[in-house]
Enzyme design. Structure first.
Site, PDB file in Angstrom:
ATOM      1  N   TYR A 199      89.395 -23.456  30.210  1.00 54.63           N
ATOM      2  CA  TYR A 199      88.695 -24.030  29.055  1.00 54.63           C
ATOM      3  C   TYR A 199      88.869 -23.307  27.725  1.00 54.63           C
ATOM      4  CZ  TYR A 199      86.741 -27.167  32.470  1.00 54.63           C
ATOM      5  OH  TYR A 199      86.622 -28.122  33.451  1.00 54.63           O
TER       6      TYR A 199
ATOM      7  N   PHE B  51      74.096 -26.638  34.932  1.00 55.75           N
ATOM      8  CA  PHE B  51      74.111 -28.104  35.014  1.00 55.75           C
ATOM      9  C   PHE B  51      75.467 -28.551  35.544  1.00 55.75           C
ATOM     10  CE2 PHE B  51      74.918 -26.561  30.717  1.00 55.75           C
ATOM     11  CZ  PHE B  51      76.184 -27.039  30.461  1.00 55.75           C
TER      12      PHE B  51
HETATM   13  C1  LIG Z   1      90.835 -28.554  36.376  1.00 56.34           C
HETATM   14  C2  LIG Z   1      91.313 -29.976  36.252  1.00 56.34           C
HETATM   15  C3  LIG Z   1      90.132 -30.889  35.853  1.00 56.34           C
HETATM   16  C4  LIG Z   1      92.413 -30.048  35.188  1.00 56.34           C
HETATM   17  O1  LIG Z   1      92.783 -31.379  34.936  1.00 56.34           O
HETATM   18  P1  LIG Z   1      94.258 -31.758  34.409  1.00 56.34           P
HETATM   19  O2  LIG Z   1      94.253 -33.207  34.061  1.00 56.34           O
HETATM   20  O3  LIG Z   1      95.264 -31.250  35.366  1.00 56.34           O
HETATM   21  O4  LIG Z   1      94.350 -30.897  33.064  1.00 56.34           O
HETATM   22  P2  LIG Z   1      95.347 -31.221  31.838  1.00 56.34           P
HETATM   23  O5  LIG Z   1      96.640 -31.756  32.385  1.00 56.34           O
HETATM   24  O6  LIG Z   1      94.667 -32.018  30.799  1.00 56.34           O
HETATM   25  O7  LIG Z   1      95.561 -29.766  31.336  1.00 56.34           O
HETATM   26  C5  LIG Z   1      95.331 -29.350  30.002  1.00 56.34           C
HETATM   27  C6  LIG Z   1      95.873 -27.970  29.892  1.00 56.34           C
HETATM   28  O8  LIG Z   1      95.138 -27.091  30.755  1.00 56.34           O
HETATM   29  C7  LIG Z   1      96.001 -26.441  31.661  1.00 56.34           C
HETATM   30  N1  LIG Z   1      95.291 -26.342  32.930  1.00 56.34           N
HETATM   31  C8  LIG Z   1      94.650 -27.334  33.553  1.00 56.34           C
HETATM   32  N2  LIG Z   1      94.069 -26.889  34.682  1.00 56.34           N
HETATM   33  C9  LIG Z   1      94.363 -25.586  34.757  1.00 56.34           C
HETATM   34  C10 LIG Z   1      94.051 -24.595  35.698  1.00 56.34           C
HETATM   35  N3  LIG Z   1      93.334 -24.873  36.789  1.00 56.34           N
HETATM   36  N4  LIG Z   1      94.488 -23.339  35.458  1.00 56.34           N
HETATM   37  C11 LIG Z   1      95.208 -23.065  34.354  1.00 56.34           C
HETATM   38  N5  LIG Z   1      95.545 -23.976  33.426  1.00 56.34           N
HETATM   39  C12 LIG Z   1      95.119 -25.227  33.630  1.00 56.34           C
HETATM   40  C13 LIG Z   1      97.221 -27.324  31.727  1.00 56.34           C
HETATM   41  O9  LIG Z   1      98.358 -26.573  32.092  1.00 56.34           O
HETATM   42  C14 LIG Z   1      97.323 -27.828  30.304  1.00 56.34           C
HETATM   43  O10 LIG Z   1      97.861 -26.839  29.470  1.00 56.34           O
HETATM   44  P3  LIG Z   1      98.588 -27.209  28.077  1.00 56.34           P
HETATM   45  O11 LIG Z   1      97.603 -28.017  27.274  1.00 56.34           O
HETATM   46  O12 LIG Z   1      98.885 -25.882  27.508  1.00 56.34           O
HETATM   47  O13 LIG Z   1      99.768 -28.019  28.482  1.00 56.34           O
HETATM   48  C15 LIG Z   1      91.904 -30.511  37.591  1.00 56.34           C
HETATM   49  O14 LIG Z   1      92.995 -29.730  37.958  1.00 56.34           O
HETATM   50  C16 LIG Z   1      90.911 -30.478  38.750  1.00 56.34           C
HETATM   51  O15 LIG Z   1      90.213 -31.456  38.972  1.00 56.34           O
HETATM   52  N6  LIG Z   1      90.816 -29.344  39.497  1.00 56.34           N
HETATM   53  C17 LIG Z   1      89.941 -29.215  40.638  1.00 56.34           C
HETATM   54  C18 LIG Z   1      88.438 -29.316  40.298  1.00 56.34           C
HETATM   55  C19 LIG Z   1      88.006 -28.410  39.163  1.00 56.34           C
HETATM   56  O16 LIG Z   1      88.340 -27.249  39.093  1.00 56.34           O
HETATM   57  N7  LIG Z   1      87.241 -28.984  38.236  1.00 56.34           N
HETATM   58  C20 LIG Z   1      86.748 -28.270  37.091  1.00 56.34           C
HETATM   59  C21 LIG Z   1      85.276 -28.135  37.215  1.00 56.34           C
HETATM   60  S1  LIG Z   1      84.654 -27.122  35.903  1.00 56.34           S
END
Ligand SMILES: CC(C)(COP(=O)(O)OP(=O)(O)OC[C@H]1O[C@@H](n2cnc3c(N)ncnc32)[C@H](O)[C@@H]1OP(=O)(O)O)[C@@H](O)C(=O)NCCC(=O)NCCS
Length: 434
Positions: free
Chosen positions: A150, A434
């Site tokens: 984030y 939350f």
């Molecule tokens: C975390 C999650 C929501 C990311 O969704 P996503 O659609 O893959 O994310 P995006 O493609 O929009 O990624 C945006 C950026 O964040 C990075 N990023 C996303 N997830 C990441 C992770 N877990 N670790 C490191 N970098 C990450 C991407 O590389 C991308 O980088 P860039 O903008 O420099 O290219 C998804 O992987 C997921 O559902 N994970 C499992 C559940 C979880 O962890 N949920 C979060 C709860 S707080």
């Protein structure tokens, strides 16, 4: 992937079941990274994965969420299929000066495993920022499942949470004045009445505390929760008989001998030091227990200073808790008050998601009122949006952020001045997430 139609928008009522299936809370997949120690009393640092929610459970969730006016879901659809989900919840968060700010709390978030890393989370975050701005919420907060996700969206740690343990044989309190009030073990019904009142008073004074969601304490019960045993409730009454502090604790079954006799304090809030001391006084010296475990506590727990041996309180886990992201810099900065009066010109030049925050701002704070307006004047410092978001709640060190390159001074003494203005004591804390 060409030819795919992608939509990022709130789900319709009939799409809610599909929306939840993208979320770990409903599909049962992991929602948190593994760690070396558990937050709770037991030894498992990564909770067992749940079975996916049934259609009936999802329908129940949808019915409740649709009713809740502070819940704002957002979803990603690819060719009509829901592949990503997130939501914000509208809260009020206490900011320095005993005031509150409206805040968009980003909650359950997921992109299904087959569709990750295609930018869907980024698009949902942008859409949530726009909606929050329109609702007049000048900042967003969240707790991060992984620390590397984030920061790129401008979020940065603002509060901490700590888990500590204390062996009963070391738990001696320093002497204090006799308590004119009393302690009482109460049932869940009494606890449900007491909690909202106690929390309202606590959150009025503690930076970082949140307004409770409707029904926040409805789930309290005297029934056992599997092998965890029932929750117990300990209330403190002041000399007039009014509850001024309350704790939820548990004496869970111990799978191993080394864990036998653990008392877990799941929540404890008190409106004053007498109640606080009395509650802890009994909980750390509860008959037939060996150890107290307290997860989710503030890093600056005052109990440490009440012990004859302050080192006896051992921190077994600590992490960032809520992360903050200012969406409307001038509006957010004028919501709080500042410890030291003064004025400051600062530049932000790295906010790619909300460019209106970029520019040089003139901030002026006296006892009660702060103003923040654009200026053509020279900047005293340049600060990243995320560093300002961390500093906002007053618990982070401006000097450390400057050491790490997040703040650059252009005038002598600018960092010290910034640090003195933004500081808050006690440090920010939120007793629930939350
Ligand atoms: C975390 C999650 C929501 C990311 O969704 P996503 O659609 O893959 O994310 P995006 O493609 O929009 O990624 C945006 C950026 O964040 C990075 N990023 C996303 N997830 C990441 C992770 N877990 N670790 C490191 N970098 C990450 C991407 O590389 C991308 O980088 P860039 O903008 O420099 O290219 C998804 O992987 C997921 O559902 N994970 C499992 C559940 C979880 O962890 N949920 C979060 C709860 S707080």
């Amino acid at each position: 992937m060409s030819g795919m139609v992608t939509e990022v928008r709130p789900p319709r009522r009939d799409e809610m079941a599909a929306y939840y299936r993208a979320l770990p809370c409903a599909n049962g997949l992991p929602s948190w990274e593994p760690a070396d120690a558990a937050w709770h009393g037991g030894p498992e640092p990564w909770p067992p994965q749940r079975t996916p929610a049934s259609a009936e459970q999802l329908e129940k969730l949808a019915a409740a969420d649709i009713e809740n006016e502070s819940f704002h879901p957002i979803a990603t659809f690819v060719d009509g299929e829901c592949v990503g989900a997130s939501a914000t919840i509208s809260f009020e968060v206490t900011v320095p000066g005993g005031r509150t700010a409206r805040m968009a709390g980003v909650t359950a978030t997921g992109v299904i495993a087959t569709h990750r890393r295609r930018g869907y989370l980024r698009q949902m975050v942008q859409a949530m920022f726009e909606a929050a701005w329109e609702r007049g919420e000048p900042l967003a907060m969240l707790s991060a499942s992984e620390g590397s996700i984030y920061g790129r969206f401008g979020f940065s740690p603002a509060t901490y949470r700590t888990r500590w343990e204390l062996a009963r044989h070391e738990a001696a309190l320093l002497p204090a004045e006799p308590d004119p009030g009393s302690l009482e073990l109460v049932d869940a019904a009494q606890a449900k009445t007491a909690w909202p009142r106690v929390h309202a008073e606590v959150r009025a004074h503690r930076v970082g505390e949140l307004s409770p969601l409707p029904g926040r304490w409805d789930g309290l019960s005297d029934e056992a929760d599997g092998t965890n045993g029932p929750l117990r409730f300990l209330a403190h009454r002041d000399k007039h008989g009014d509850v001024d502090g309350i704790a939820n604790f548990r004496l869970p079954w111990s799978p191993t001998a080394d864990r036998a006799g653990t008392l877990v304090v799941e929540a404890l809030e008190a409106t004053n030091s007498v109640a606080y001391r009395a509650l802890w006084g009994l909980l750390i010296d509860f008959d037939l227990t060996k150890t107290v475990v307290a997860p989710g506590r503030p890093r600056d727990e005052p109990l440490r200073w009440m012990l004859t041996n302050p080192r006896a309180m051992r921190i077994t886990r600590q992490t960032d808790n809520l992360w903050a992201r200012l969406l409307d810099v001038p509006r957010a900065l004028t919501q709080r008050s500042y410890l030291a009066p003064g004025s400051l010109n600062f530049t932000i030049d790295d906010d790619q998601m909300w460019p209106a925050n970029n520019g040089t701002w003139h901030m002026k704070a006296d006892d009660a009122v702060a103003t923040c307006v654009p200026t053509d004047g020279t900047a005293d410092l340049t600060i990243t949006l995320s560093a300002l978001s961390s500093l906002y709640f007053g618990g982070m060190s401006a000097q450390n952020l400057a050491h790490a390159g997040h703040i650059t001074a252009h005038a002598d003494g600018a960092i010290g001045h910034l640090a003195r203005m933004f500081w808050t004591d006690p440090e920010p804390h939120n007793s629930f997430g939350f």
